[in-house]
Design an enzyme around this catalytic site. Structure first.
Site, PDB file in Angstrom:
ATOM      1  N   HIS A 181       0.820  -1.222   0.000  1.00  0.00           N
ATOM      2  CA  HIS A 181       0.000   0.000   0.000  1.00  0.00           C
ATOM      3  C   HIS A 181       0.850   1.268   0.000  1.00  0.00           C
ATOM      4  O   HIS A 181       0.348   2.351  -0.283  1.00  0.00           O
ATOM      5  CB  HIS A 181      -0.934   0.008   1.224  1.00  0.00           C
ATOM      6  CG  HIS A 181      -2.031  -1.018   1.134  1.00  0.00           C
ATOM      7  ND1 HIS A 181      -3.327  -0.697   0.841  1.00  0.00           N
ATOM      8  CD2 HIS A 181      -2.012  -2.369   1.255  1.00  0.00           C
ATOM      9  CE1 HIS A 181      -4.066  -1.795   0.806  1.00  0.00           C
ATOM     10  NE2 HIS A 181      -3.279  -2.826   1.064  1.00  0.00           N
ATOM     11  N   ASP A 204       3.553   9.498  -0.797  1.00  0.00           N
ATOM     12  CA  ASP A 204       2.364   8.748  -0.375  1.00  0.00           C
ATOM     13  C   ASP A 204       2.138   7.630  -1.371  1.00  0.00           C
ATOM     14  O   ASP A 204       2.316   7.831  -2.579  1.00  0.00           O
ATOM     15  CB  ASP A 204       1.143   9.690  -0.398  1.00  0.00           C
ATOM     16  CG  ASP A 204       0.180   9.428   0.756  1.00  0.00           C
ATOM     17  OD1 ASP A 204       0.098   8.269   1.179  1.00  0.00           O
ATOM     18  OD2 ASP A 204      -0.481  10.384   1.206  1.00  0.00           O
TER      19      ASP A 204
HETATM   20  C1  GDG Z   1      -2.088   3.956   3.407  1.00  0.00           C
HETATM   21  C2  GDG Z   1      -1.080   4.621   2.468  1.00  0.00           C
HETATM   22  C3  GDG Z   1      -2.787   4.554   0.644  1.00  0.00           C
HETATM   23  C4  GDG Z   1      -8.719  10.640   7.772  1.00  0.00           C
HETATM   24  N1  GDG Z   1      -9.154  11.501   8.694  1.00  0.00           N
HETATM   25  C5  GDG Z   1     -10.362  11.054   9.119  1.00  0.00           C
HETATM   26  C6  GDG Z   1     -10.657   9.900   8.415  1.00  0.00           C
HETATM   27  N2  GDG Z   1      -9.629   9.663   7.598  1.00  0.00           N
HETATM   28  C7  GDG Z   1      -9.552   8.521   6.658  1.00  0.00           C
HETATM   29  C8  GDG Z   1      -9.742   9.025   5.242  1.00  0.00           C
HETATM   30  C9  GDG Z   1      -9.010   7.965   4.417  1.00  0.00           C
HETATM   31  C10 GDG Z   1      -7.957   7.431   5.389  1.00  0.00           C
HETATM   32  O1  GDG Z   1      -8.274   7.932   6.680  1.00  0.00           O
HETATM   33  C11 GDG Z   1      -6.558   7.922   5.032  1.00  0.00           C
HETATM   34  O2  GDG Z   1      -6.145   7.232   3.879  1.00  0.00           O
HETATM   35  P1  GDG Z   1      -4.849   7.655   3.053  1.00  0.00           P
HETATM   36  O3  GDG Z   1      -4.842   6.886   1.781  1.00  0.00           O
HETATM   37  O4  GDG Z   1      -4.885   9.124   2.793  1.00  0.00           O
HETATM   38  O5  GDG Z   1      -3.583   7.394   3.971  1.00  0.00           O
HETATM   39  P2  GDG Z   1      -2.952   6.213   4.916  1.00  0.00           P
HETATM   40  O6  GDG Z   1      -3.739   6.041   6.144  1.00  0.00           O
HETATM   41  O7  GDG Z   1      -1.546   6.630   5.114  1.00  0.00           O
HETATM   42  O8  GDG Z   1      -3.031   4.833   4.051  1.00  0.00           O
HETATM   43  C12 GDG Z   1      -1.818   5.441   1.412  1.00  0.00           C
HETATM   44  C13 GDG Z   1      -3.666   3.754   1.589  1.00  0.00           C
HETATM   45  O9  GDG Z   1      -2.891   3.056   2.573  1.00  0.00           O
HETATM   46  C14 GDG Z   1      -4.516   2.729   0.834  1.00  0.00           C
HETATM   47  O10 GDG Z   1      -3.730   1.876   0.066  1.00  0.00           O
HETATM   48  O11 GDG Z   1      -3.606   5.384  -0.157  1.00  0.00           O
HETATM   49  O12 GDG Z   1      -0.906   6.039   0.520  1.00  0.00           O
HETATM   50  O13 GDG Z   1      -0.182   5.442   3.211  1.00  0.00           O
HETATM   51  O14 GDG Z   1      -9.870   6.908   4.069  1.00  0.00           O
HETATM   52  O15 GDG Z   1     -11.131   9.090   4.980  1.00  0.00           O
HETATM   53  N3  GDG Z   1     -11.809   9.215   8.588  1.00  0.00           N
HETATM   54  C15 GDG Z   1     -12.699   9.714   9.506  1.00  0.00           C
HETATM   55  N4  GDG Z   1     -12.443  10.833  10.256  1.00  0.00           N
HETATM   56  C16 GDG Z   1     -11.303  11.531  10.081  1.00  0.00           C
HETATM   57  O16 GDG Z   1     -11.092  12.535  10.769  1.00  0.00           O
HETATM   58  N5  GDG Z   1     -13.873   9.064   9.684  1.00  0.00           N
END
Ligand code: GDG
Length: 475
Positions: free
Chosen positions: A170, A383
């Site tokens: 990921h 990322d």
């Molecule tokens: C890893 C990789 C890759 C965030 N703030 C709140 C909240 N979130 C949720 C978002 C989103 C998730 O968290 C964050 O996803 P990301 O993809 O931006 O980042 P990582 O957690 O680092 O994930 C990344 C991912 O895996 C999938 O393969 O894209 O690059 O690092 O879904 O919605 N959700 C809620 N409240 C918040 O305040 N409910």
């Protein structure tokens, strides 16, 4: 979905996709949130799935009971891999999060190379593999998730080589030059080559991997480089390496963002911050997300384009994460200082440049923030993909949001034509992009957002799952 019915699917991840908590005397279990769980739930149901992982709760939880209740409700099985506190410390917090996480995000300066942590990482990966071997048949498909479990495939191959075993990373895969810094580089790269299919987020990750493999393992032969996969020959087997950009459940975000509850919450949020455009930042507390740089670019905007004062505010939500790790505590302190300094420098009665919140938003609030913000400011230093960028577009149902996106997020590959791409280290150019978004005519906003939305609608999480499962089976 094209998984033949006689094959069962086992998904393996560090954490099980559930939330377990205690309310008074009663234990509760519910499905976790997030795109992967949503996308895999129907697949797991249809193909007698089993999900293996660490339950993330103490030993006192009645897991047998909770898991049998869960499998009746959700239609697939959960199998726990318990971990001791010391293992969590050394395998998860140590090797996974203080070695692989920074190294794979090109941040060598944050890496801690500890032999003891590496050894525990090996032990825990072997333990996961032993559970998989116990729970699966040679005809099953096994799908391992992410950097915490790279070595599971090696041990599984020692058990029985007939199983089809696939891995998805990921996070980004670093360049060969960086990867070579890892003292255990050869074991790790051989570990990856023990899978039948290795999935990456982007073509760049796939290319980095192939160049590491060919540099470190001279016996590997590149058989062919196709648009979607590279075929490699290793120890008499053919290994596929492909890029499969992960996505979100577009329809679910789009529908939920249109609900009355979200619409009311969005209206209320903007009503409280009237007469200005809202720029949204939303991230886990993590040094890869580029939050300090984002604050500084916003400061540069206010210096360079004073006419935007009182007509724009940055809403930055930071979700607490890994807060016991010292590097993360330092980052939190830096953010507090920067927000305070910038607000003191530019703030006026009735207008604060930066609204900074350190907490989790509930789902309604999350969608309301996405829906109502005129600009999303997504500027990670690196990322794997970045789902926030995709969720913002899917929730931007009025079609008038502008996405500013770091060129170092995996999502930039798919979104480069319609988002405003920035180098997050270039504060001046990032400030210019903010100004461009702020002044962008309505027509251009709509055109760009419609293009982004159609792309995410088409390449959603269901597409991702079916492409990946298809590739395991030879499509
Ligand atoms: C890893 C990789 C890759 C965030 N703030 C709140 C909240 N979130 C949720 C978002 C989103 C998730 O968290 C964050 O996803 P990301 O993809 O931006 O980042 P990582 O957690 O680092 O994930 C990344 C991912 O895996 C999938 O393969 O894209 O690059 O690092 O879904 O919605 N959700 C809620 N409240 C918040 O305040 N409910």
């Amino acid at each position: 979905m094209s998984v033949p019915t006689r094959r069962r699917l086992l998904v393996v991840s560090n954490r099980l996709p559930v939330v377990i908590n205690r309310e008074g005397e009663e234990w509760k279990i519910s499905p976790g949130s997030g795109g992967l769980v949503t996308a895999l739930t129907p697949v797991m149901k249809n193909y007698q799935g089993t999900w293996i992982g660490w339950p993330g709760c103490g030993e006192e939880a009645p897991l047998d009971d909770l898991f049998s209740r869960f499998s009746q409700q959700e239609g697939y099985r959960l199998v726990p891999v318990p971990l001791s506190d010391e293992e969590v410390e050394m395998y998860y917090r140590g090797f996974s999060n203080e070695t692989l996480w920074p190294l794979f995000h090109d941040l060598l300066g944050y890496c801690n190379f500890s032999l003891a942590n590496w050894e525990v990482y090996n032990d825990v990966n072997r333990r996961f593999a032993d559970v998989v071997a116990r729970e699966s048949e040679p005809d099953d498909i096994v799908w391992i998730q992410d950097y915490q479990l790279i070595l599971v495939g090696t041990r599984l191959r020692q058990h029985d080589s007939r199983r089809k075993v696939a891995f998805f990373l990921h996070i980004p895969f670093p360049s060969a030059d960086l990867f070579r810094r890892l003292p255990w580089r050869e074991a790790l790269i051989r570990g990856l080559m023990d899978y039948d299919l290795i999935g990456f987020q982007t073509l760049r990750d796939r290319r980095n991997f192939v160049s590491c493999v060919t540099g470190l393992l001279p016996e590997v032969e590149v058989l062919s480089r196709k648009r979607r996969v590279t075929l490699l020959k290793y120890r008499g087997r053919v290994v596929k390496a492909g890029n499969f950009p992960i996505s979100i459940d577009f329809a679910e975000f789009d529908q939920a963002a249109r609900s009355q509850e979200v619409s009311d919450a969005a209206w209320y949020l903007h009503e409280n911050l009237k007469g200005r455009q809202l720029v949204l930042g939303l991230d886990r507390l993590d040094y890869t997300k580029g939050i300090p740089e984002r604050f500084l670019a916003f400061e540069r905007l206010l210096e360079k384009y004073p006419e935007v004062k009182k007509r724009i505010s940055l809403l930055q939500v930071v979700v607490p994460s890994r807060t016991i790790v010292p590097d993360y505590q330092d980052l939190k302190e830096l953010l507090d200082q920067l927000a305070g300094r910038i607000n003191a420098r530019f703030g006026e009665p009735g207008w604060m440049p930066i609204h900074y919140m350190f907490r989790v938003l509930d789902r309604i609030q999350l969608l309301a923030h996405y829906r109502t913000s005129e600009i999303a400011f997504v500027t990670p230093l690196r990322d794997g993909m970045n789902l926030v960028a995709k969720e913002y577009c899917a929730s931007s149902v009025e079609g008038n949001g502008v996405l500013i996106l770091s060129e170092f997020a995996g999502a930039a590959d798919q979104m480069r034509d319609s988002a405003l791409l920035v180098n997050p280290y270039d504060l001046d150019a990032t400030a210019d992009a903010l100004y461009r978004a702020f002044t962008m005519p309505r027509e251009e906003r709509r055109r760009r957002m419609n293009q982004l939305r159609s792309k995410i609608r088409r390449y959603d999480i269901h597409h991702w799952v079916s492409r990946f499962l298809g590739a395991i089976q030879g499509d």
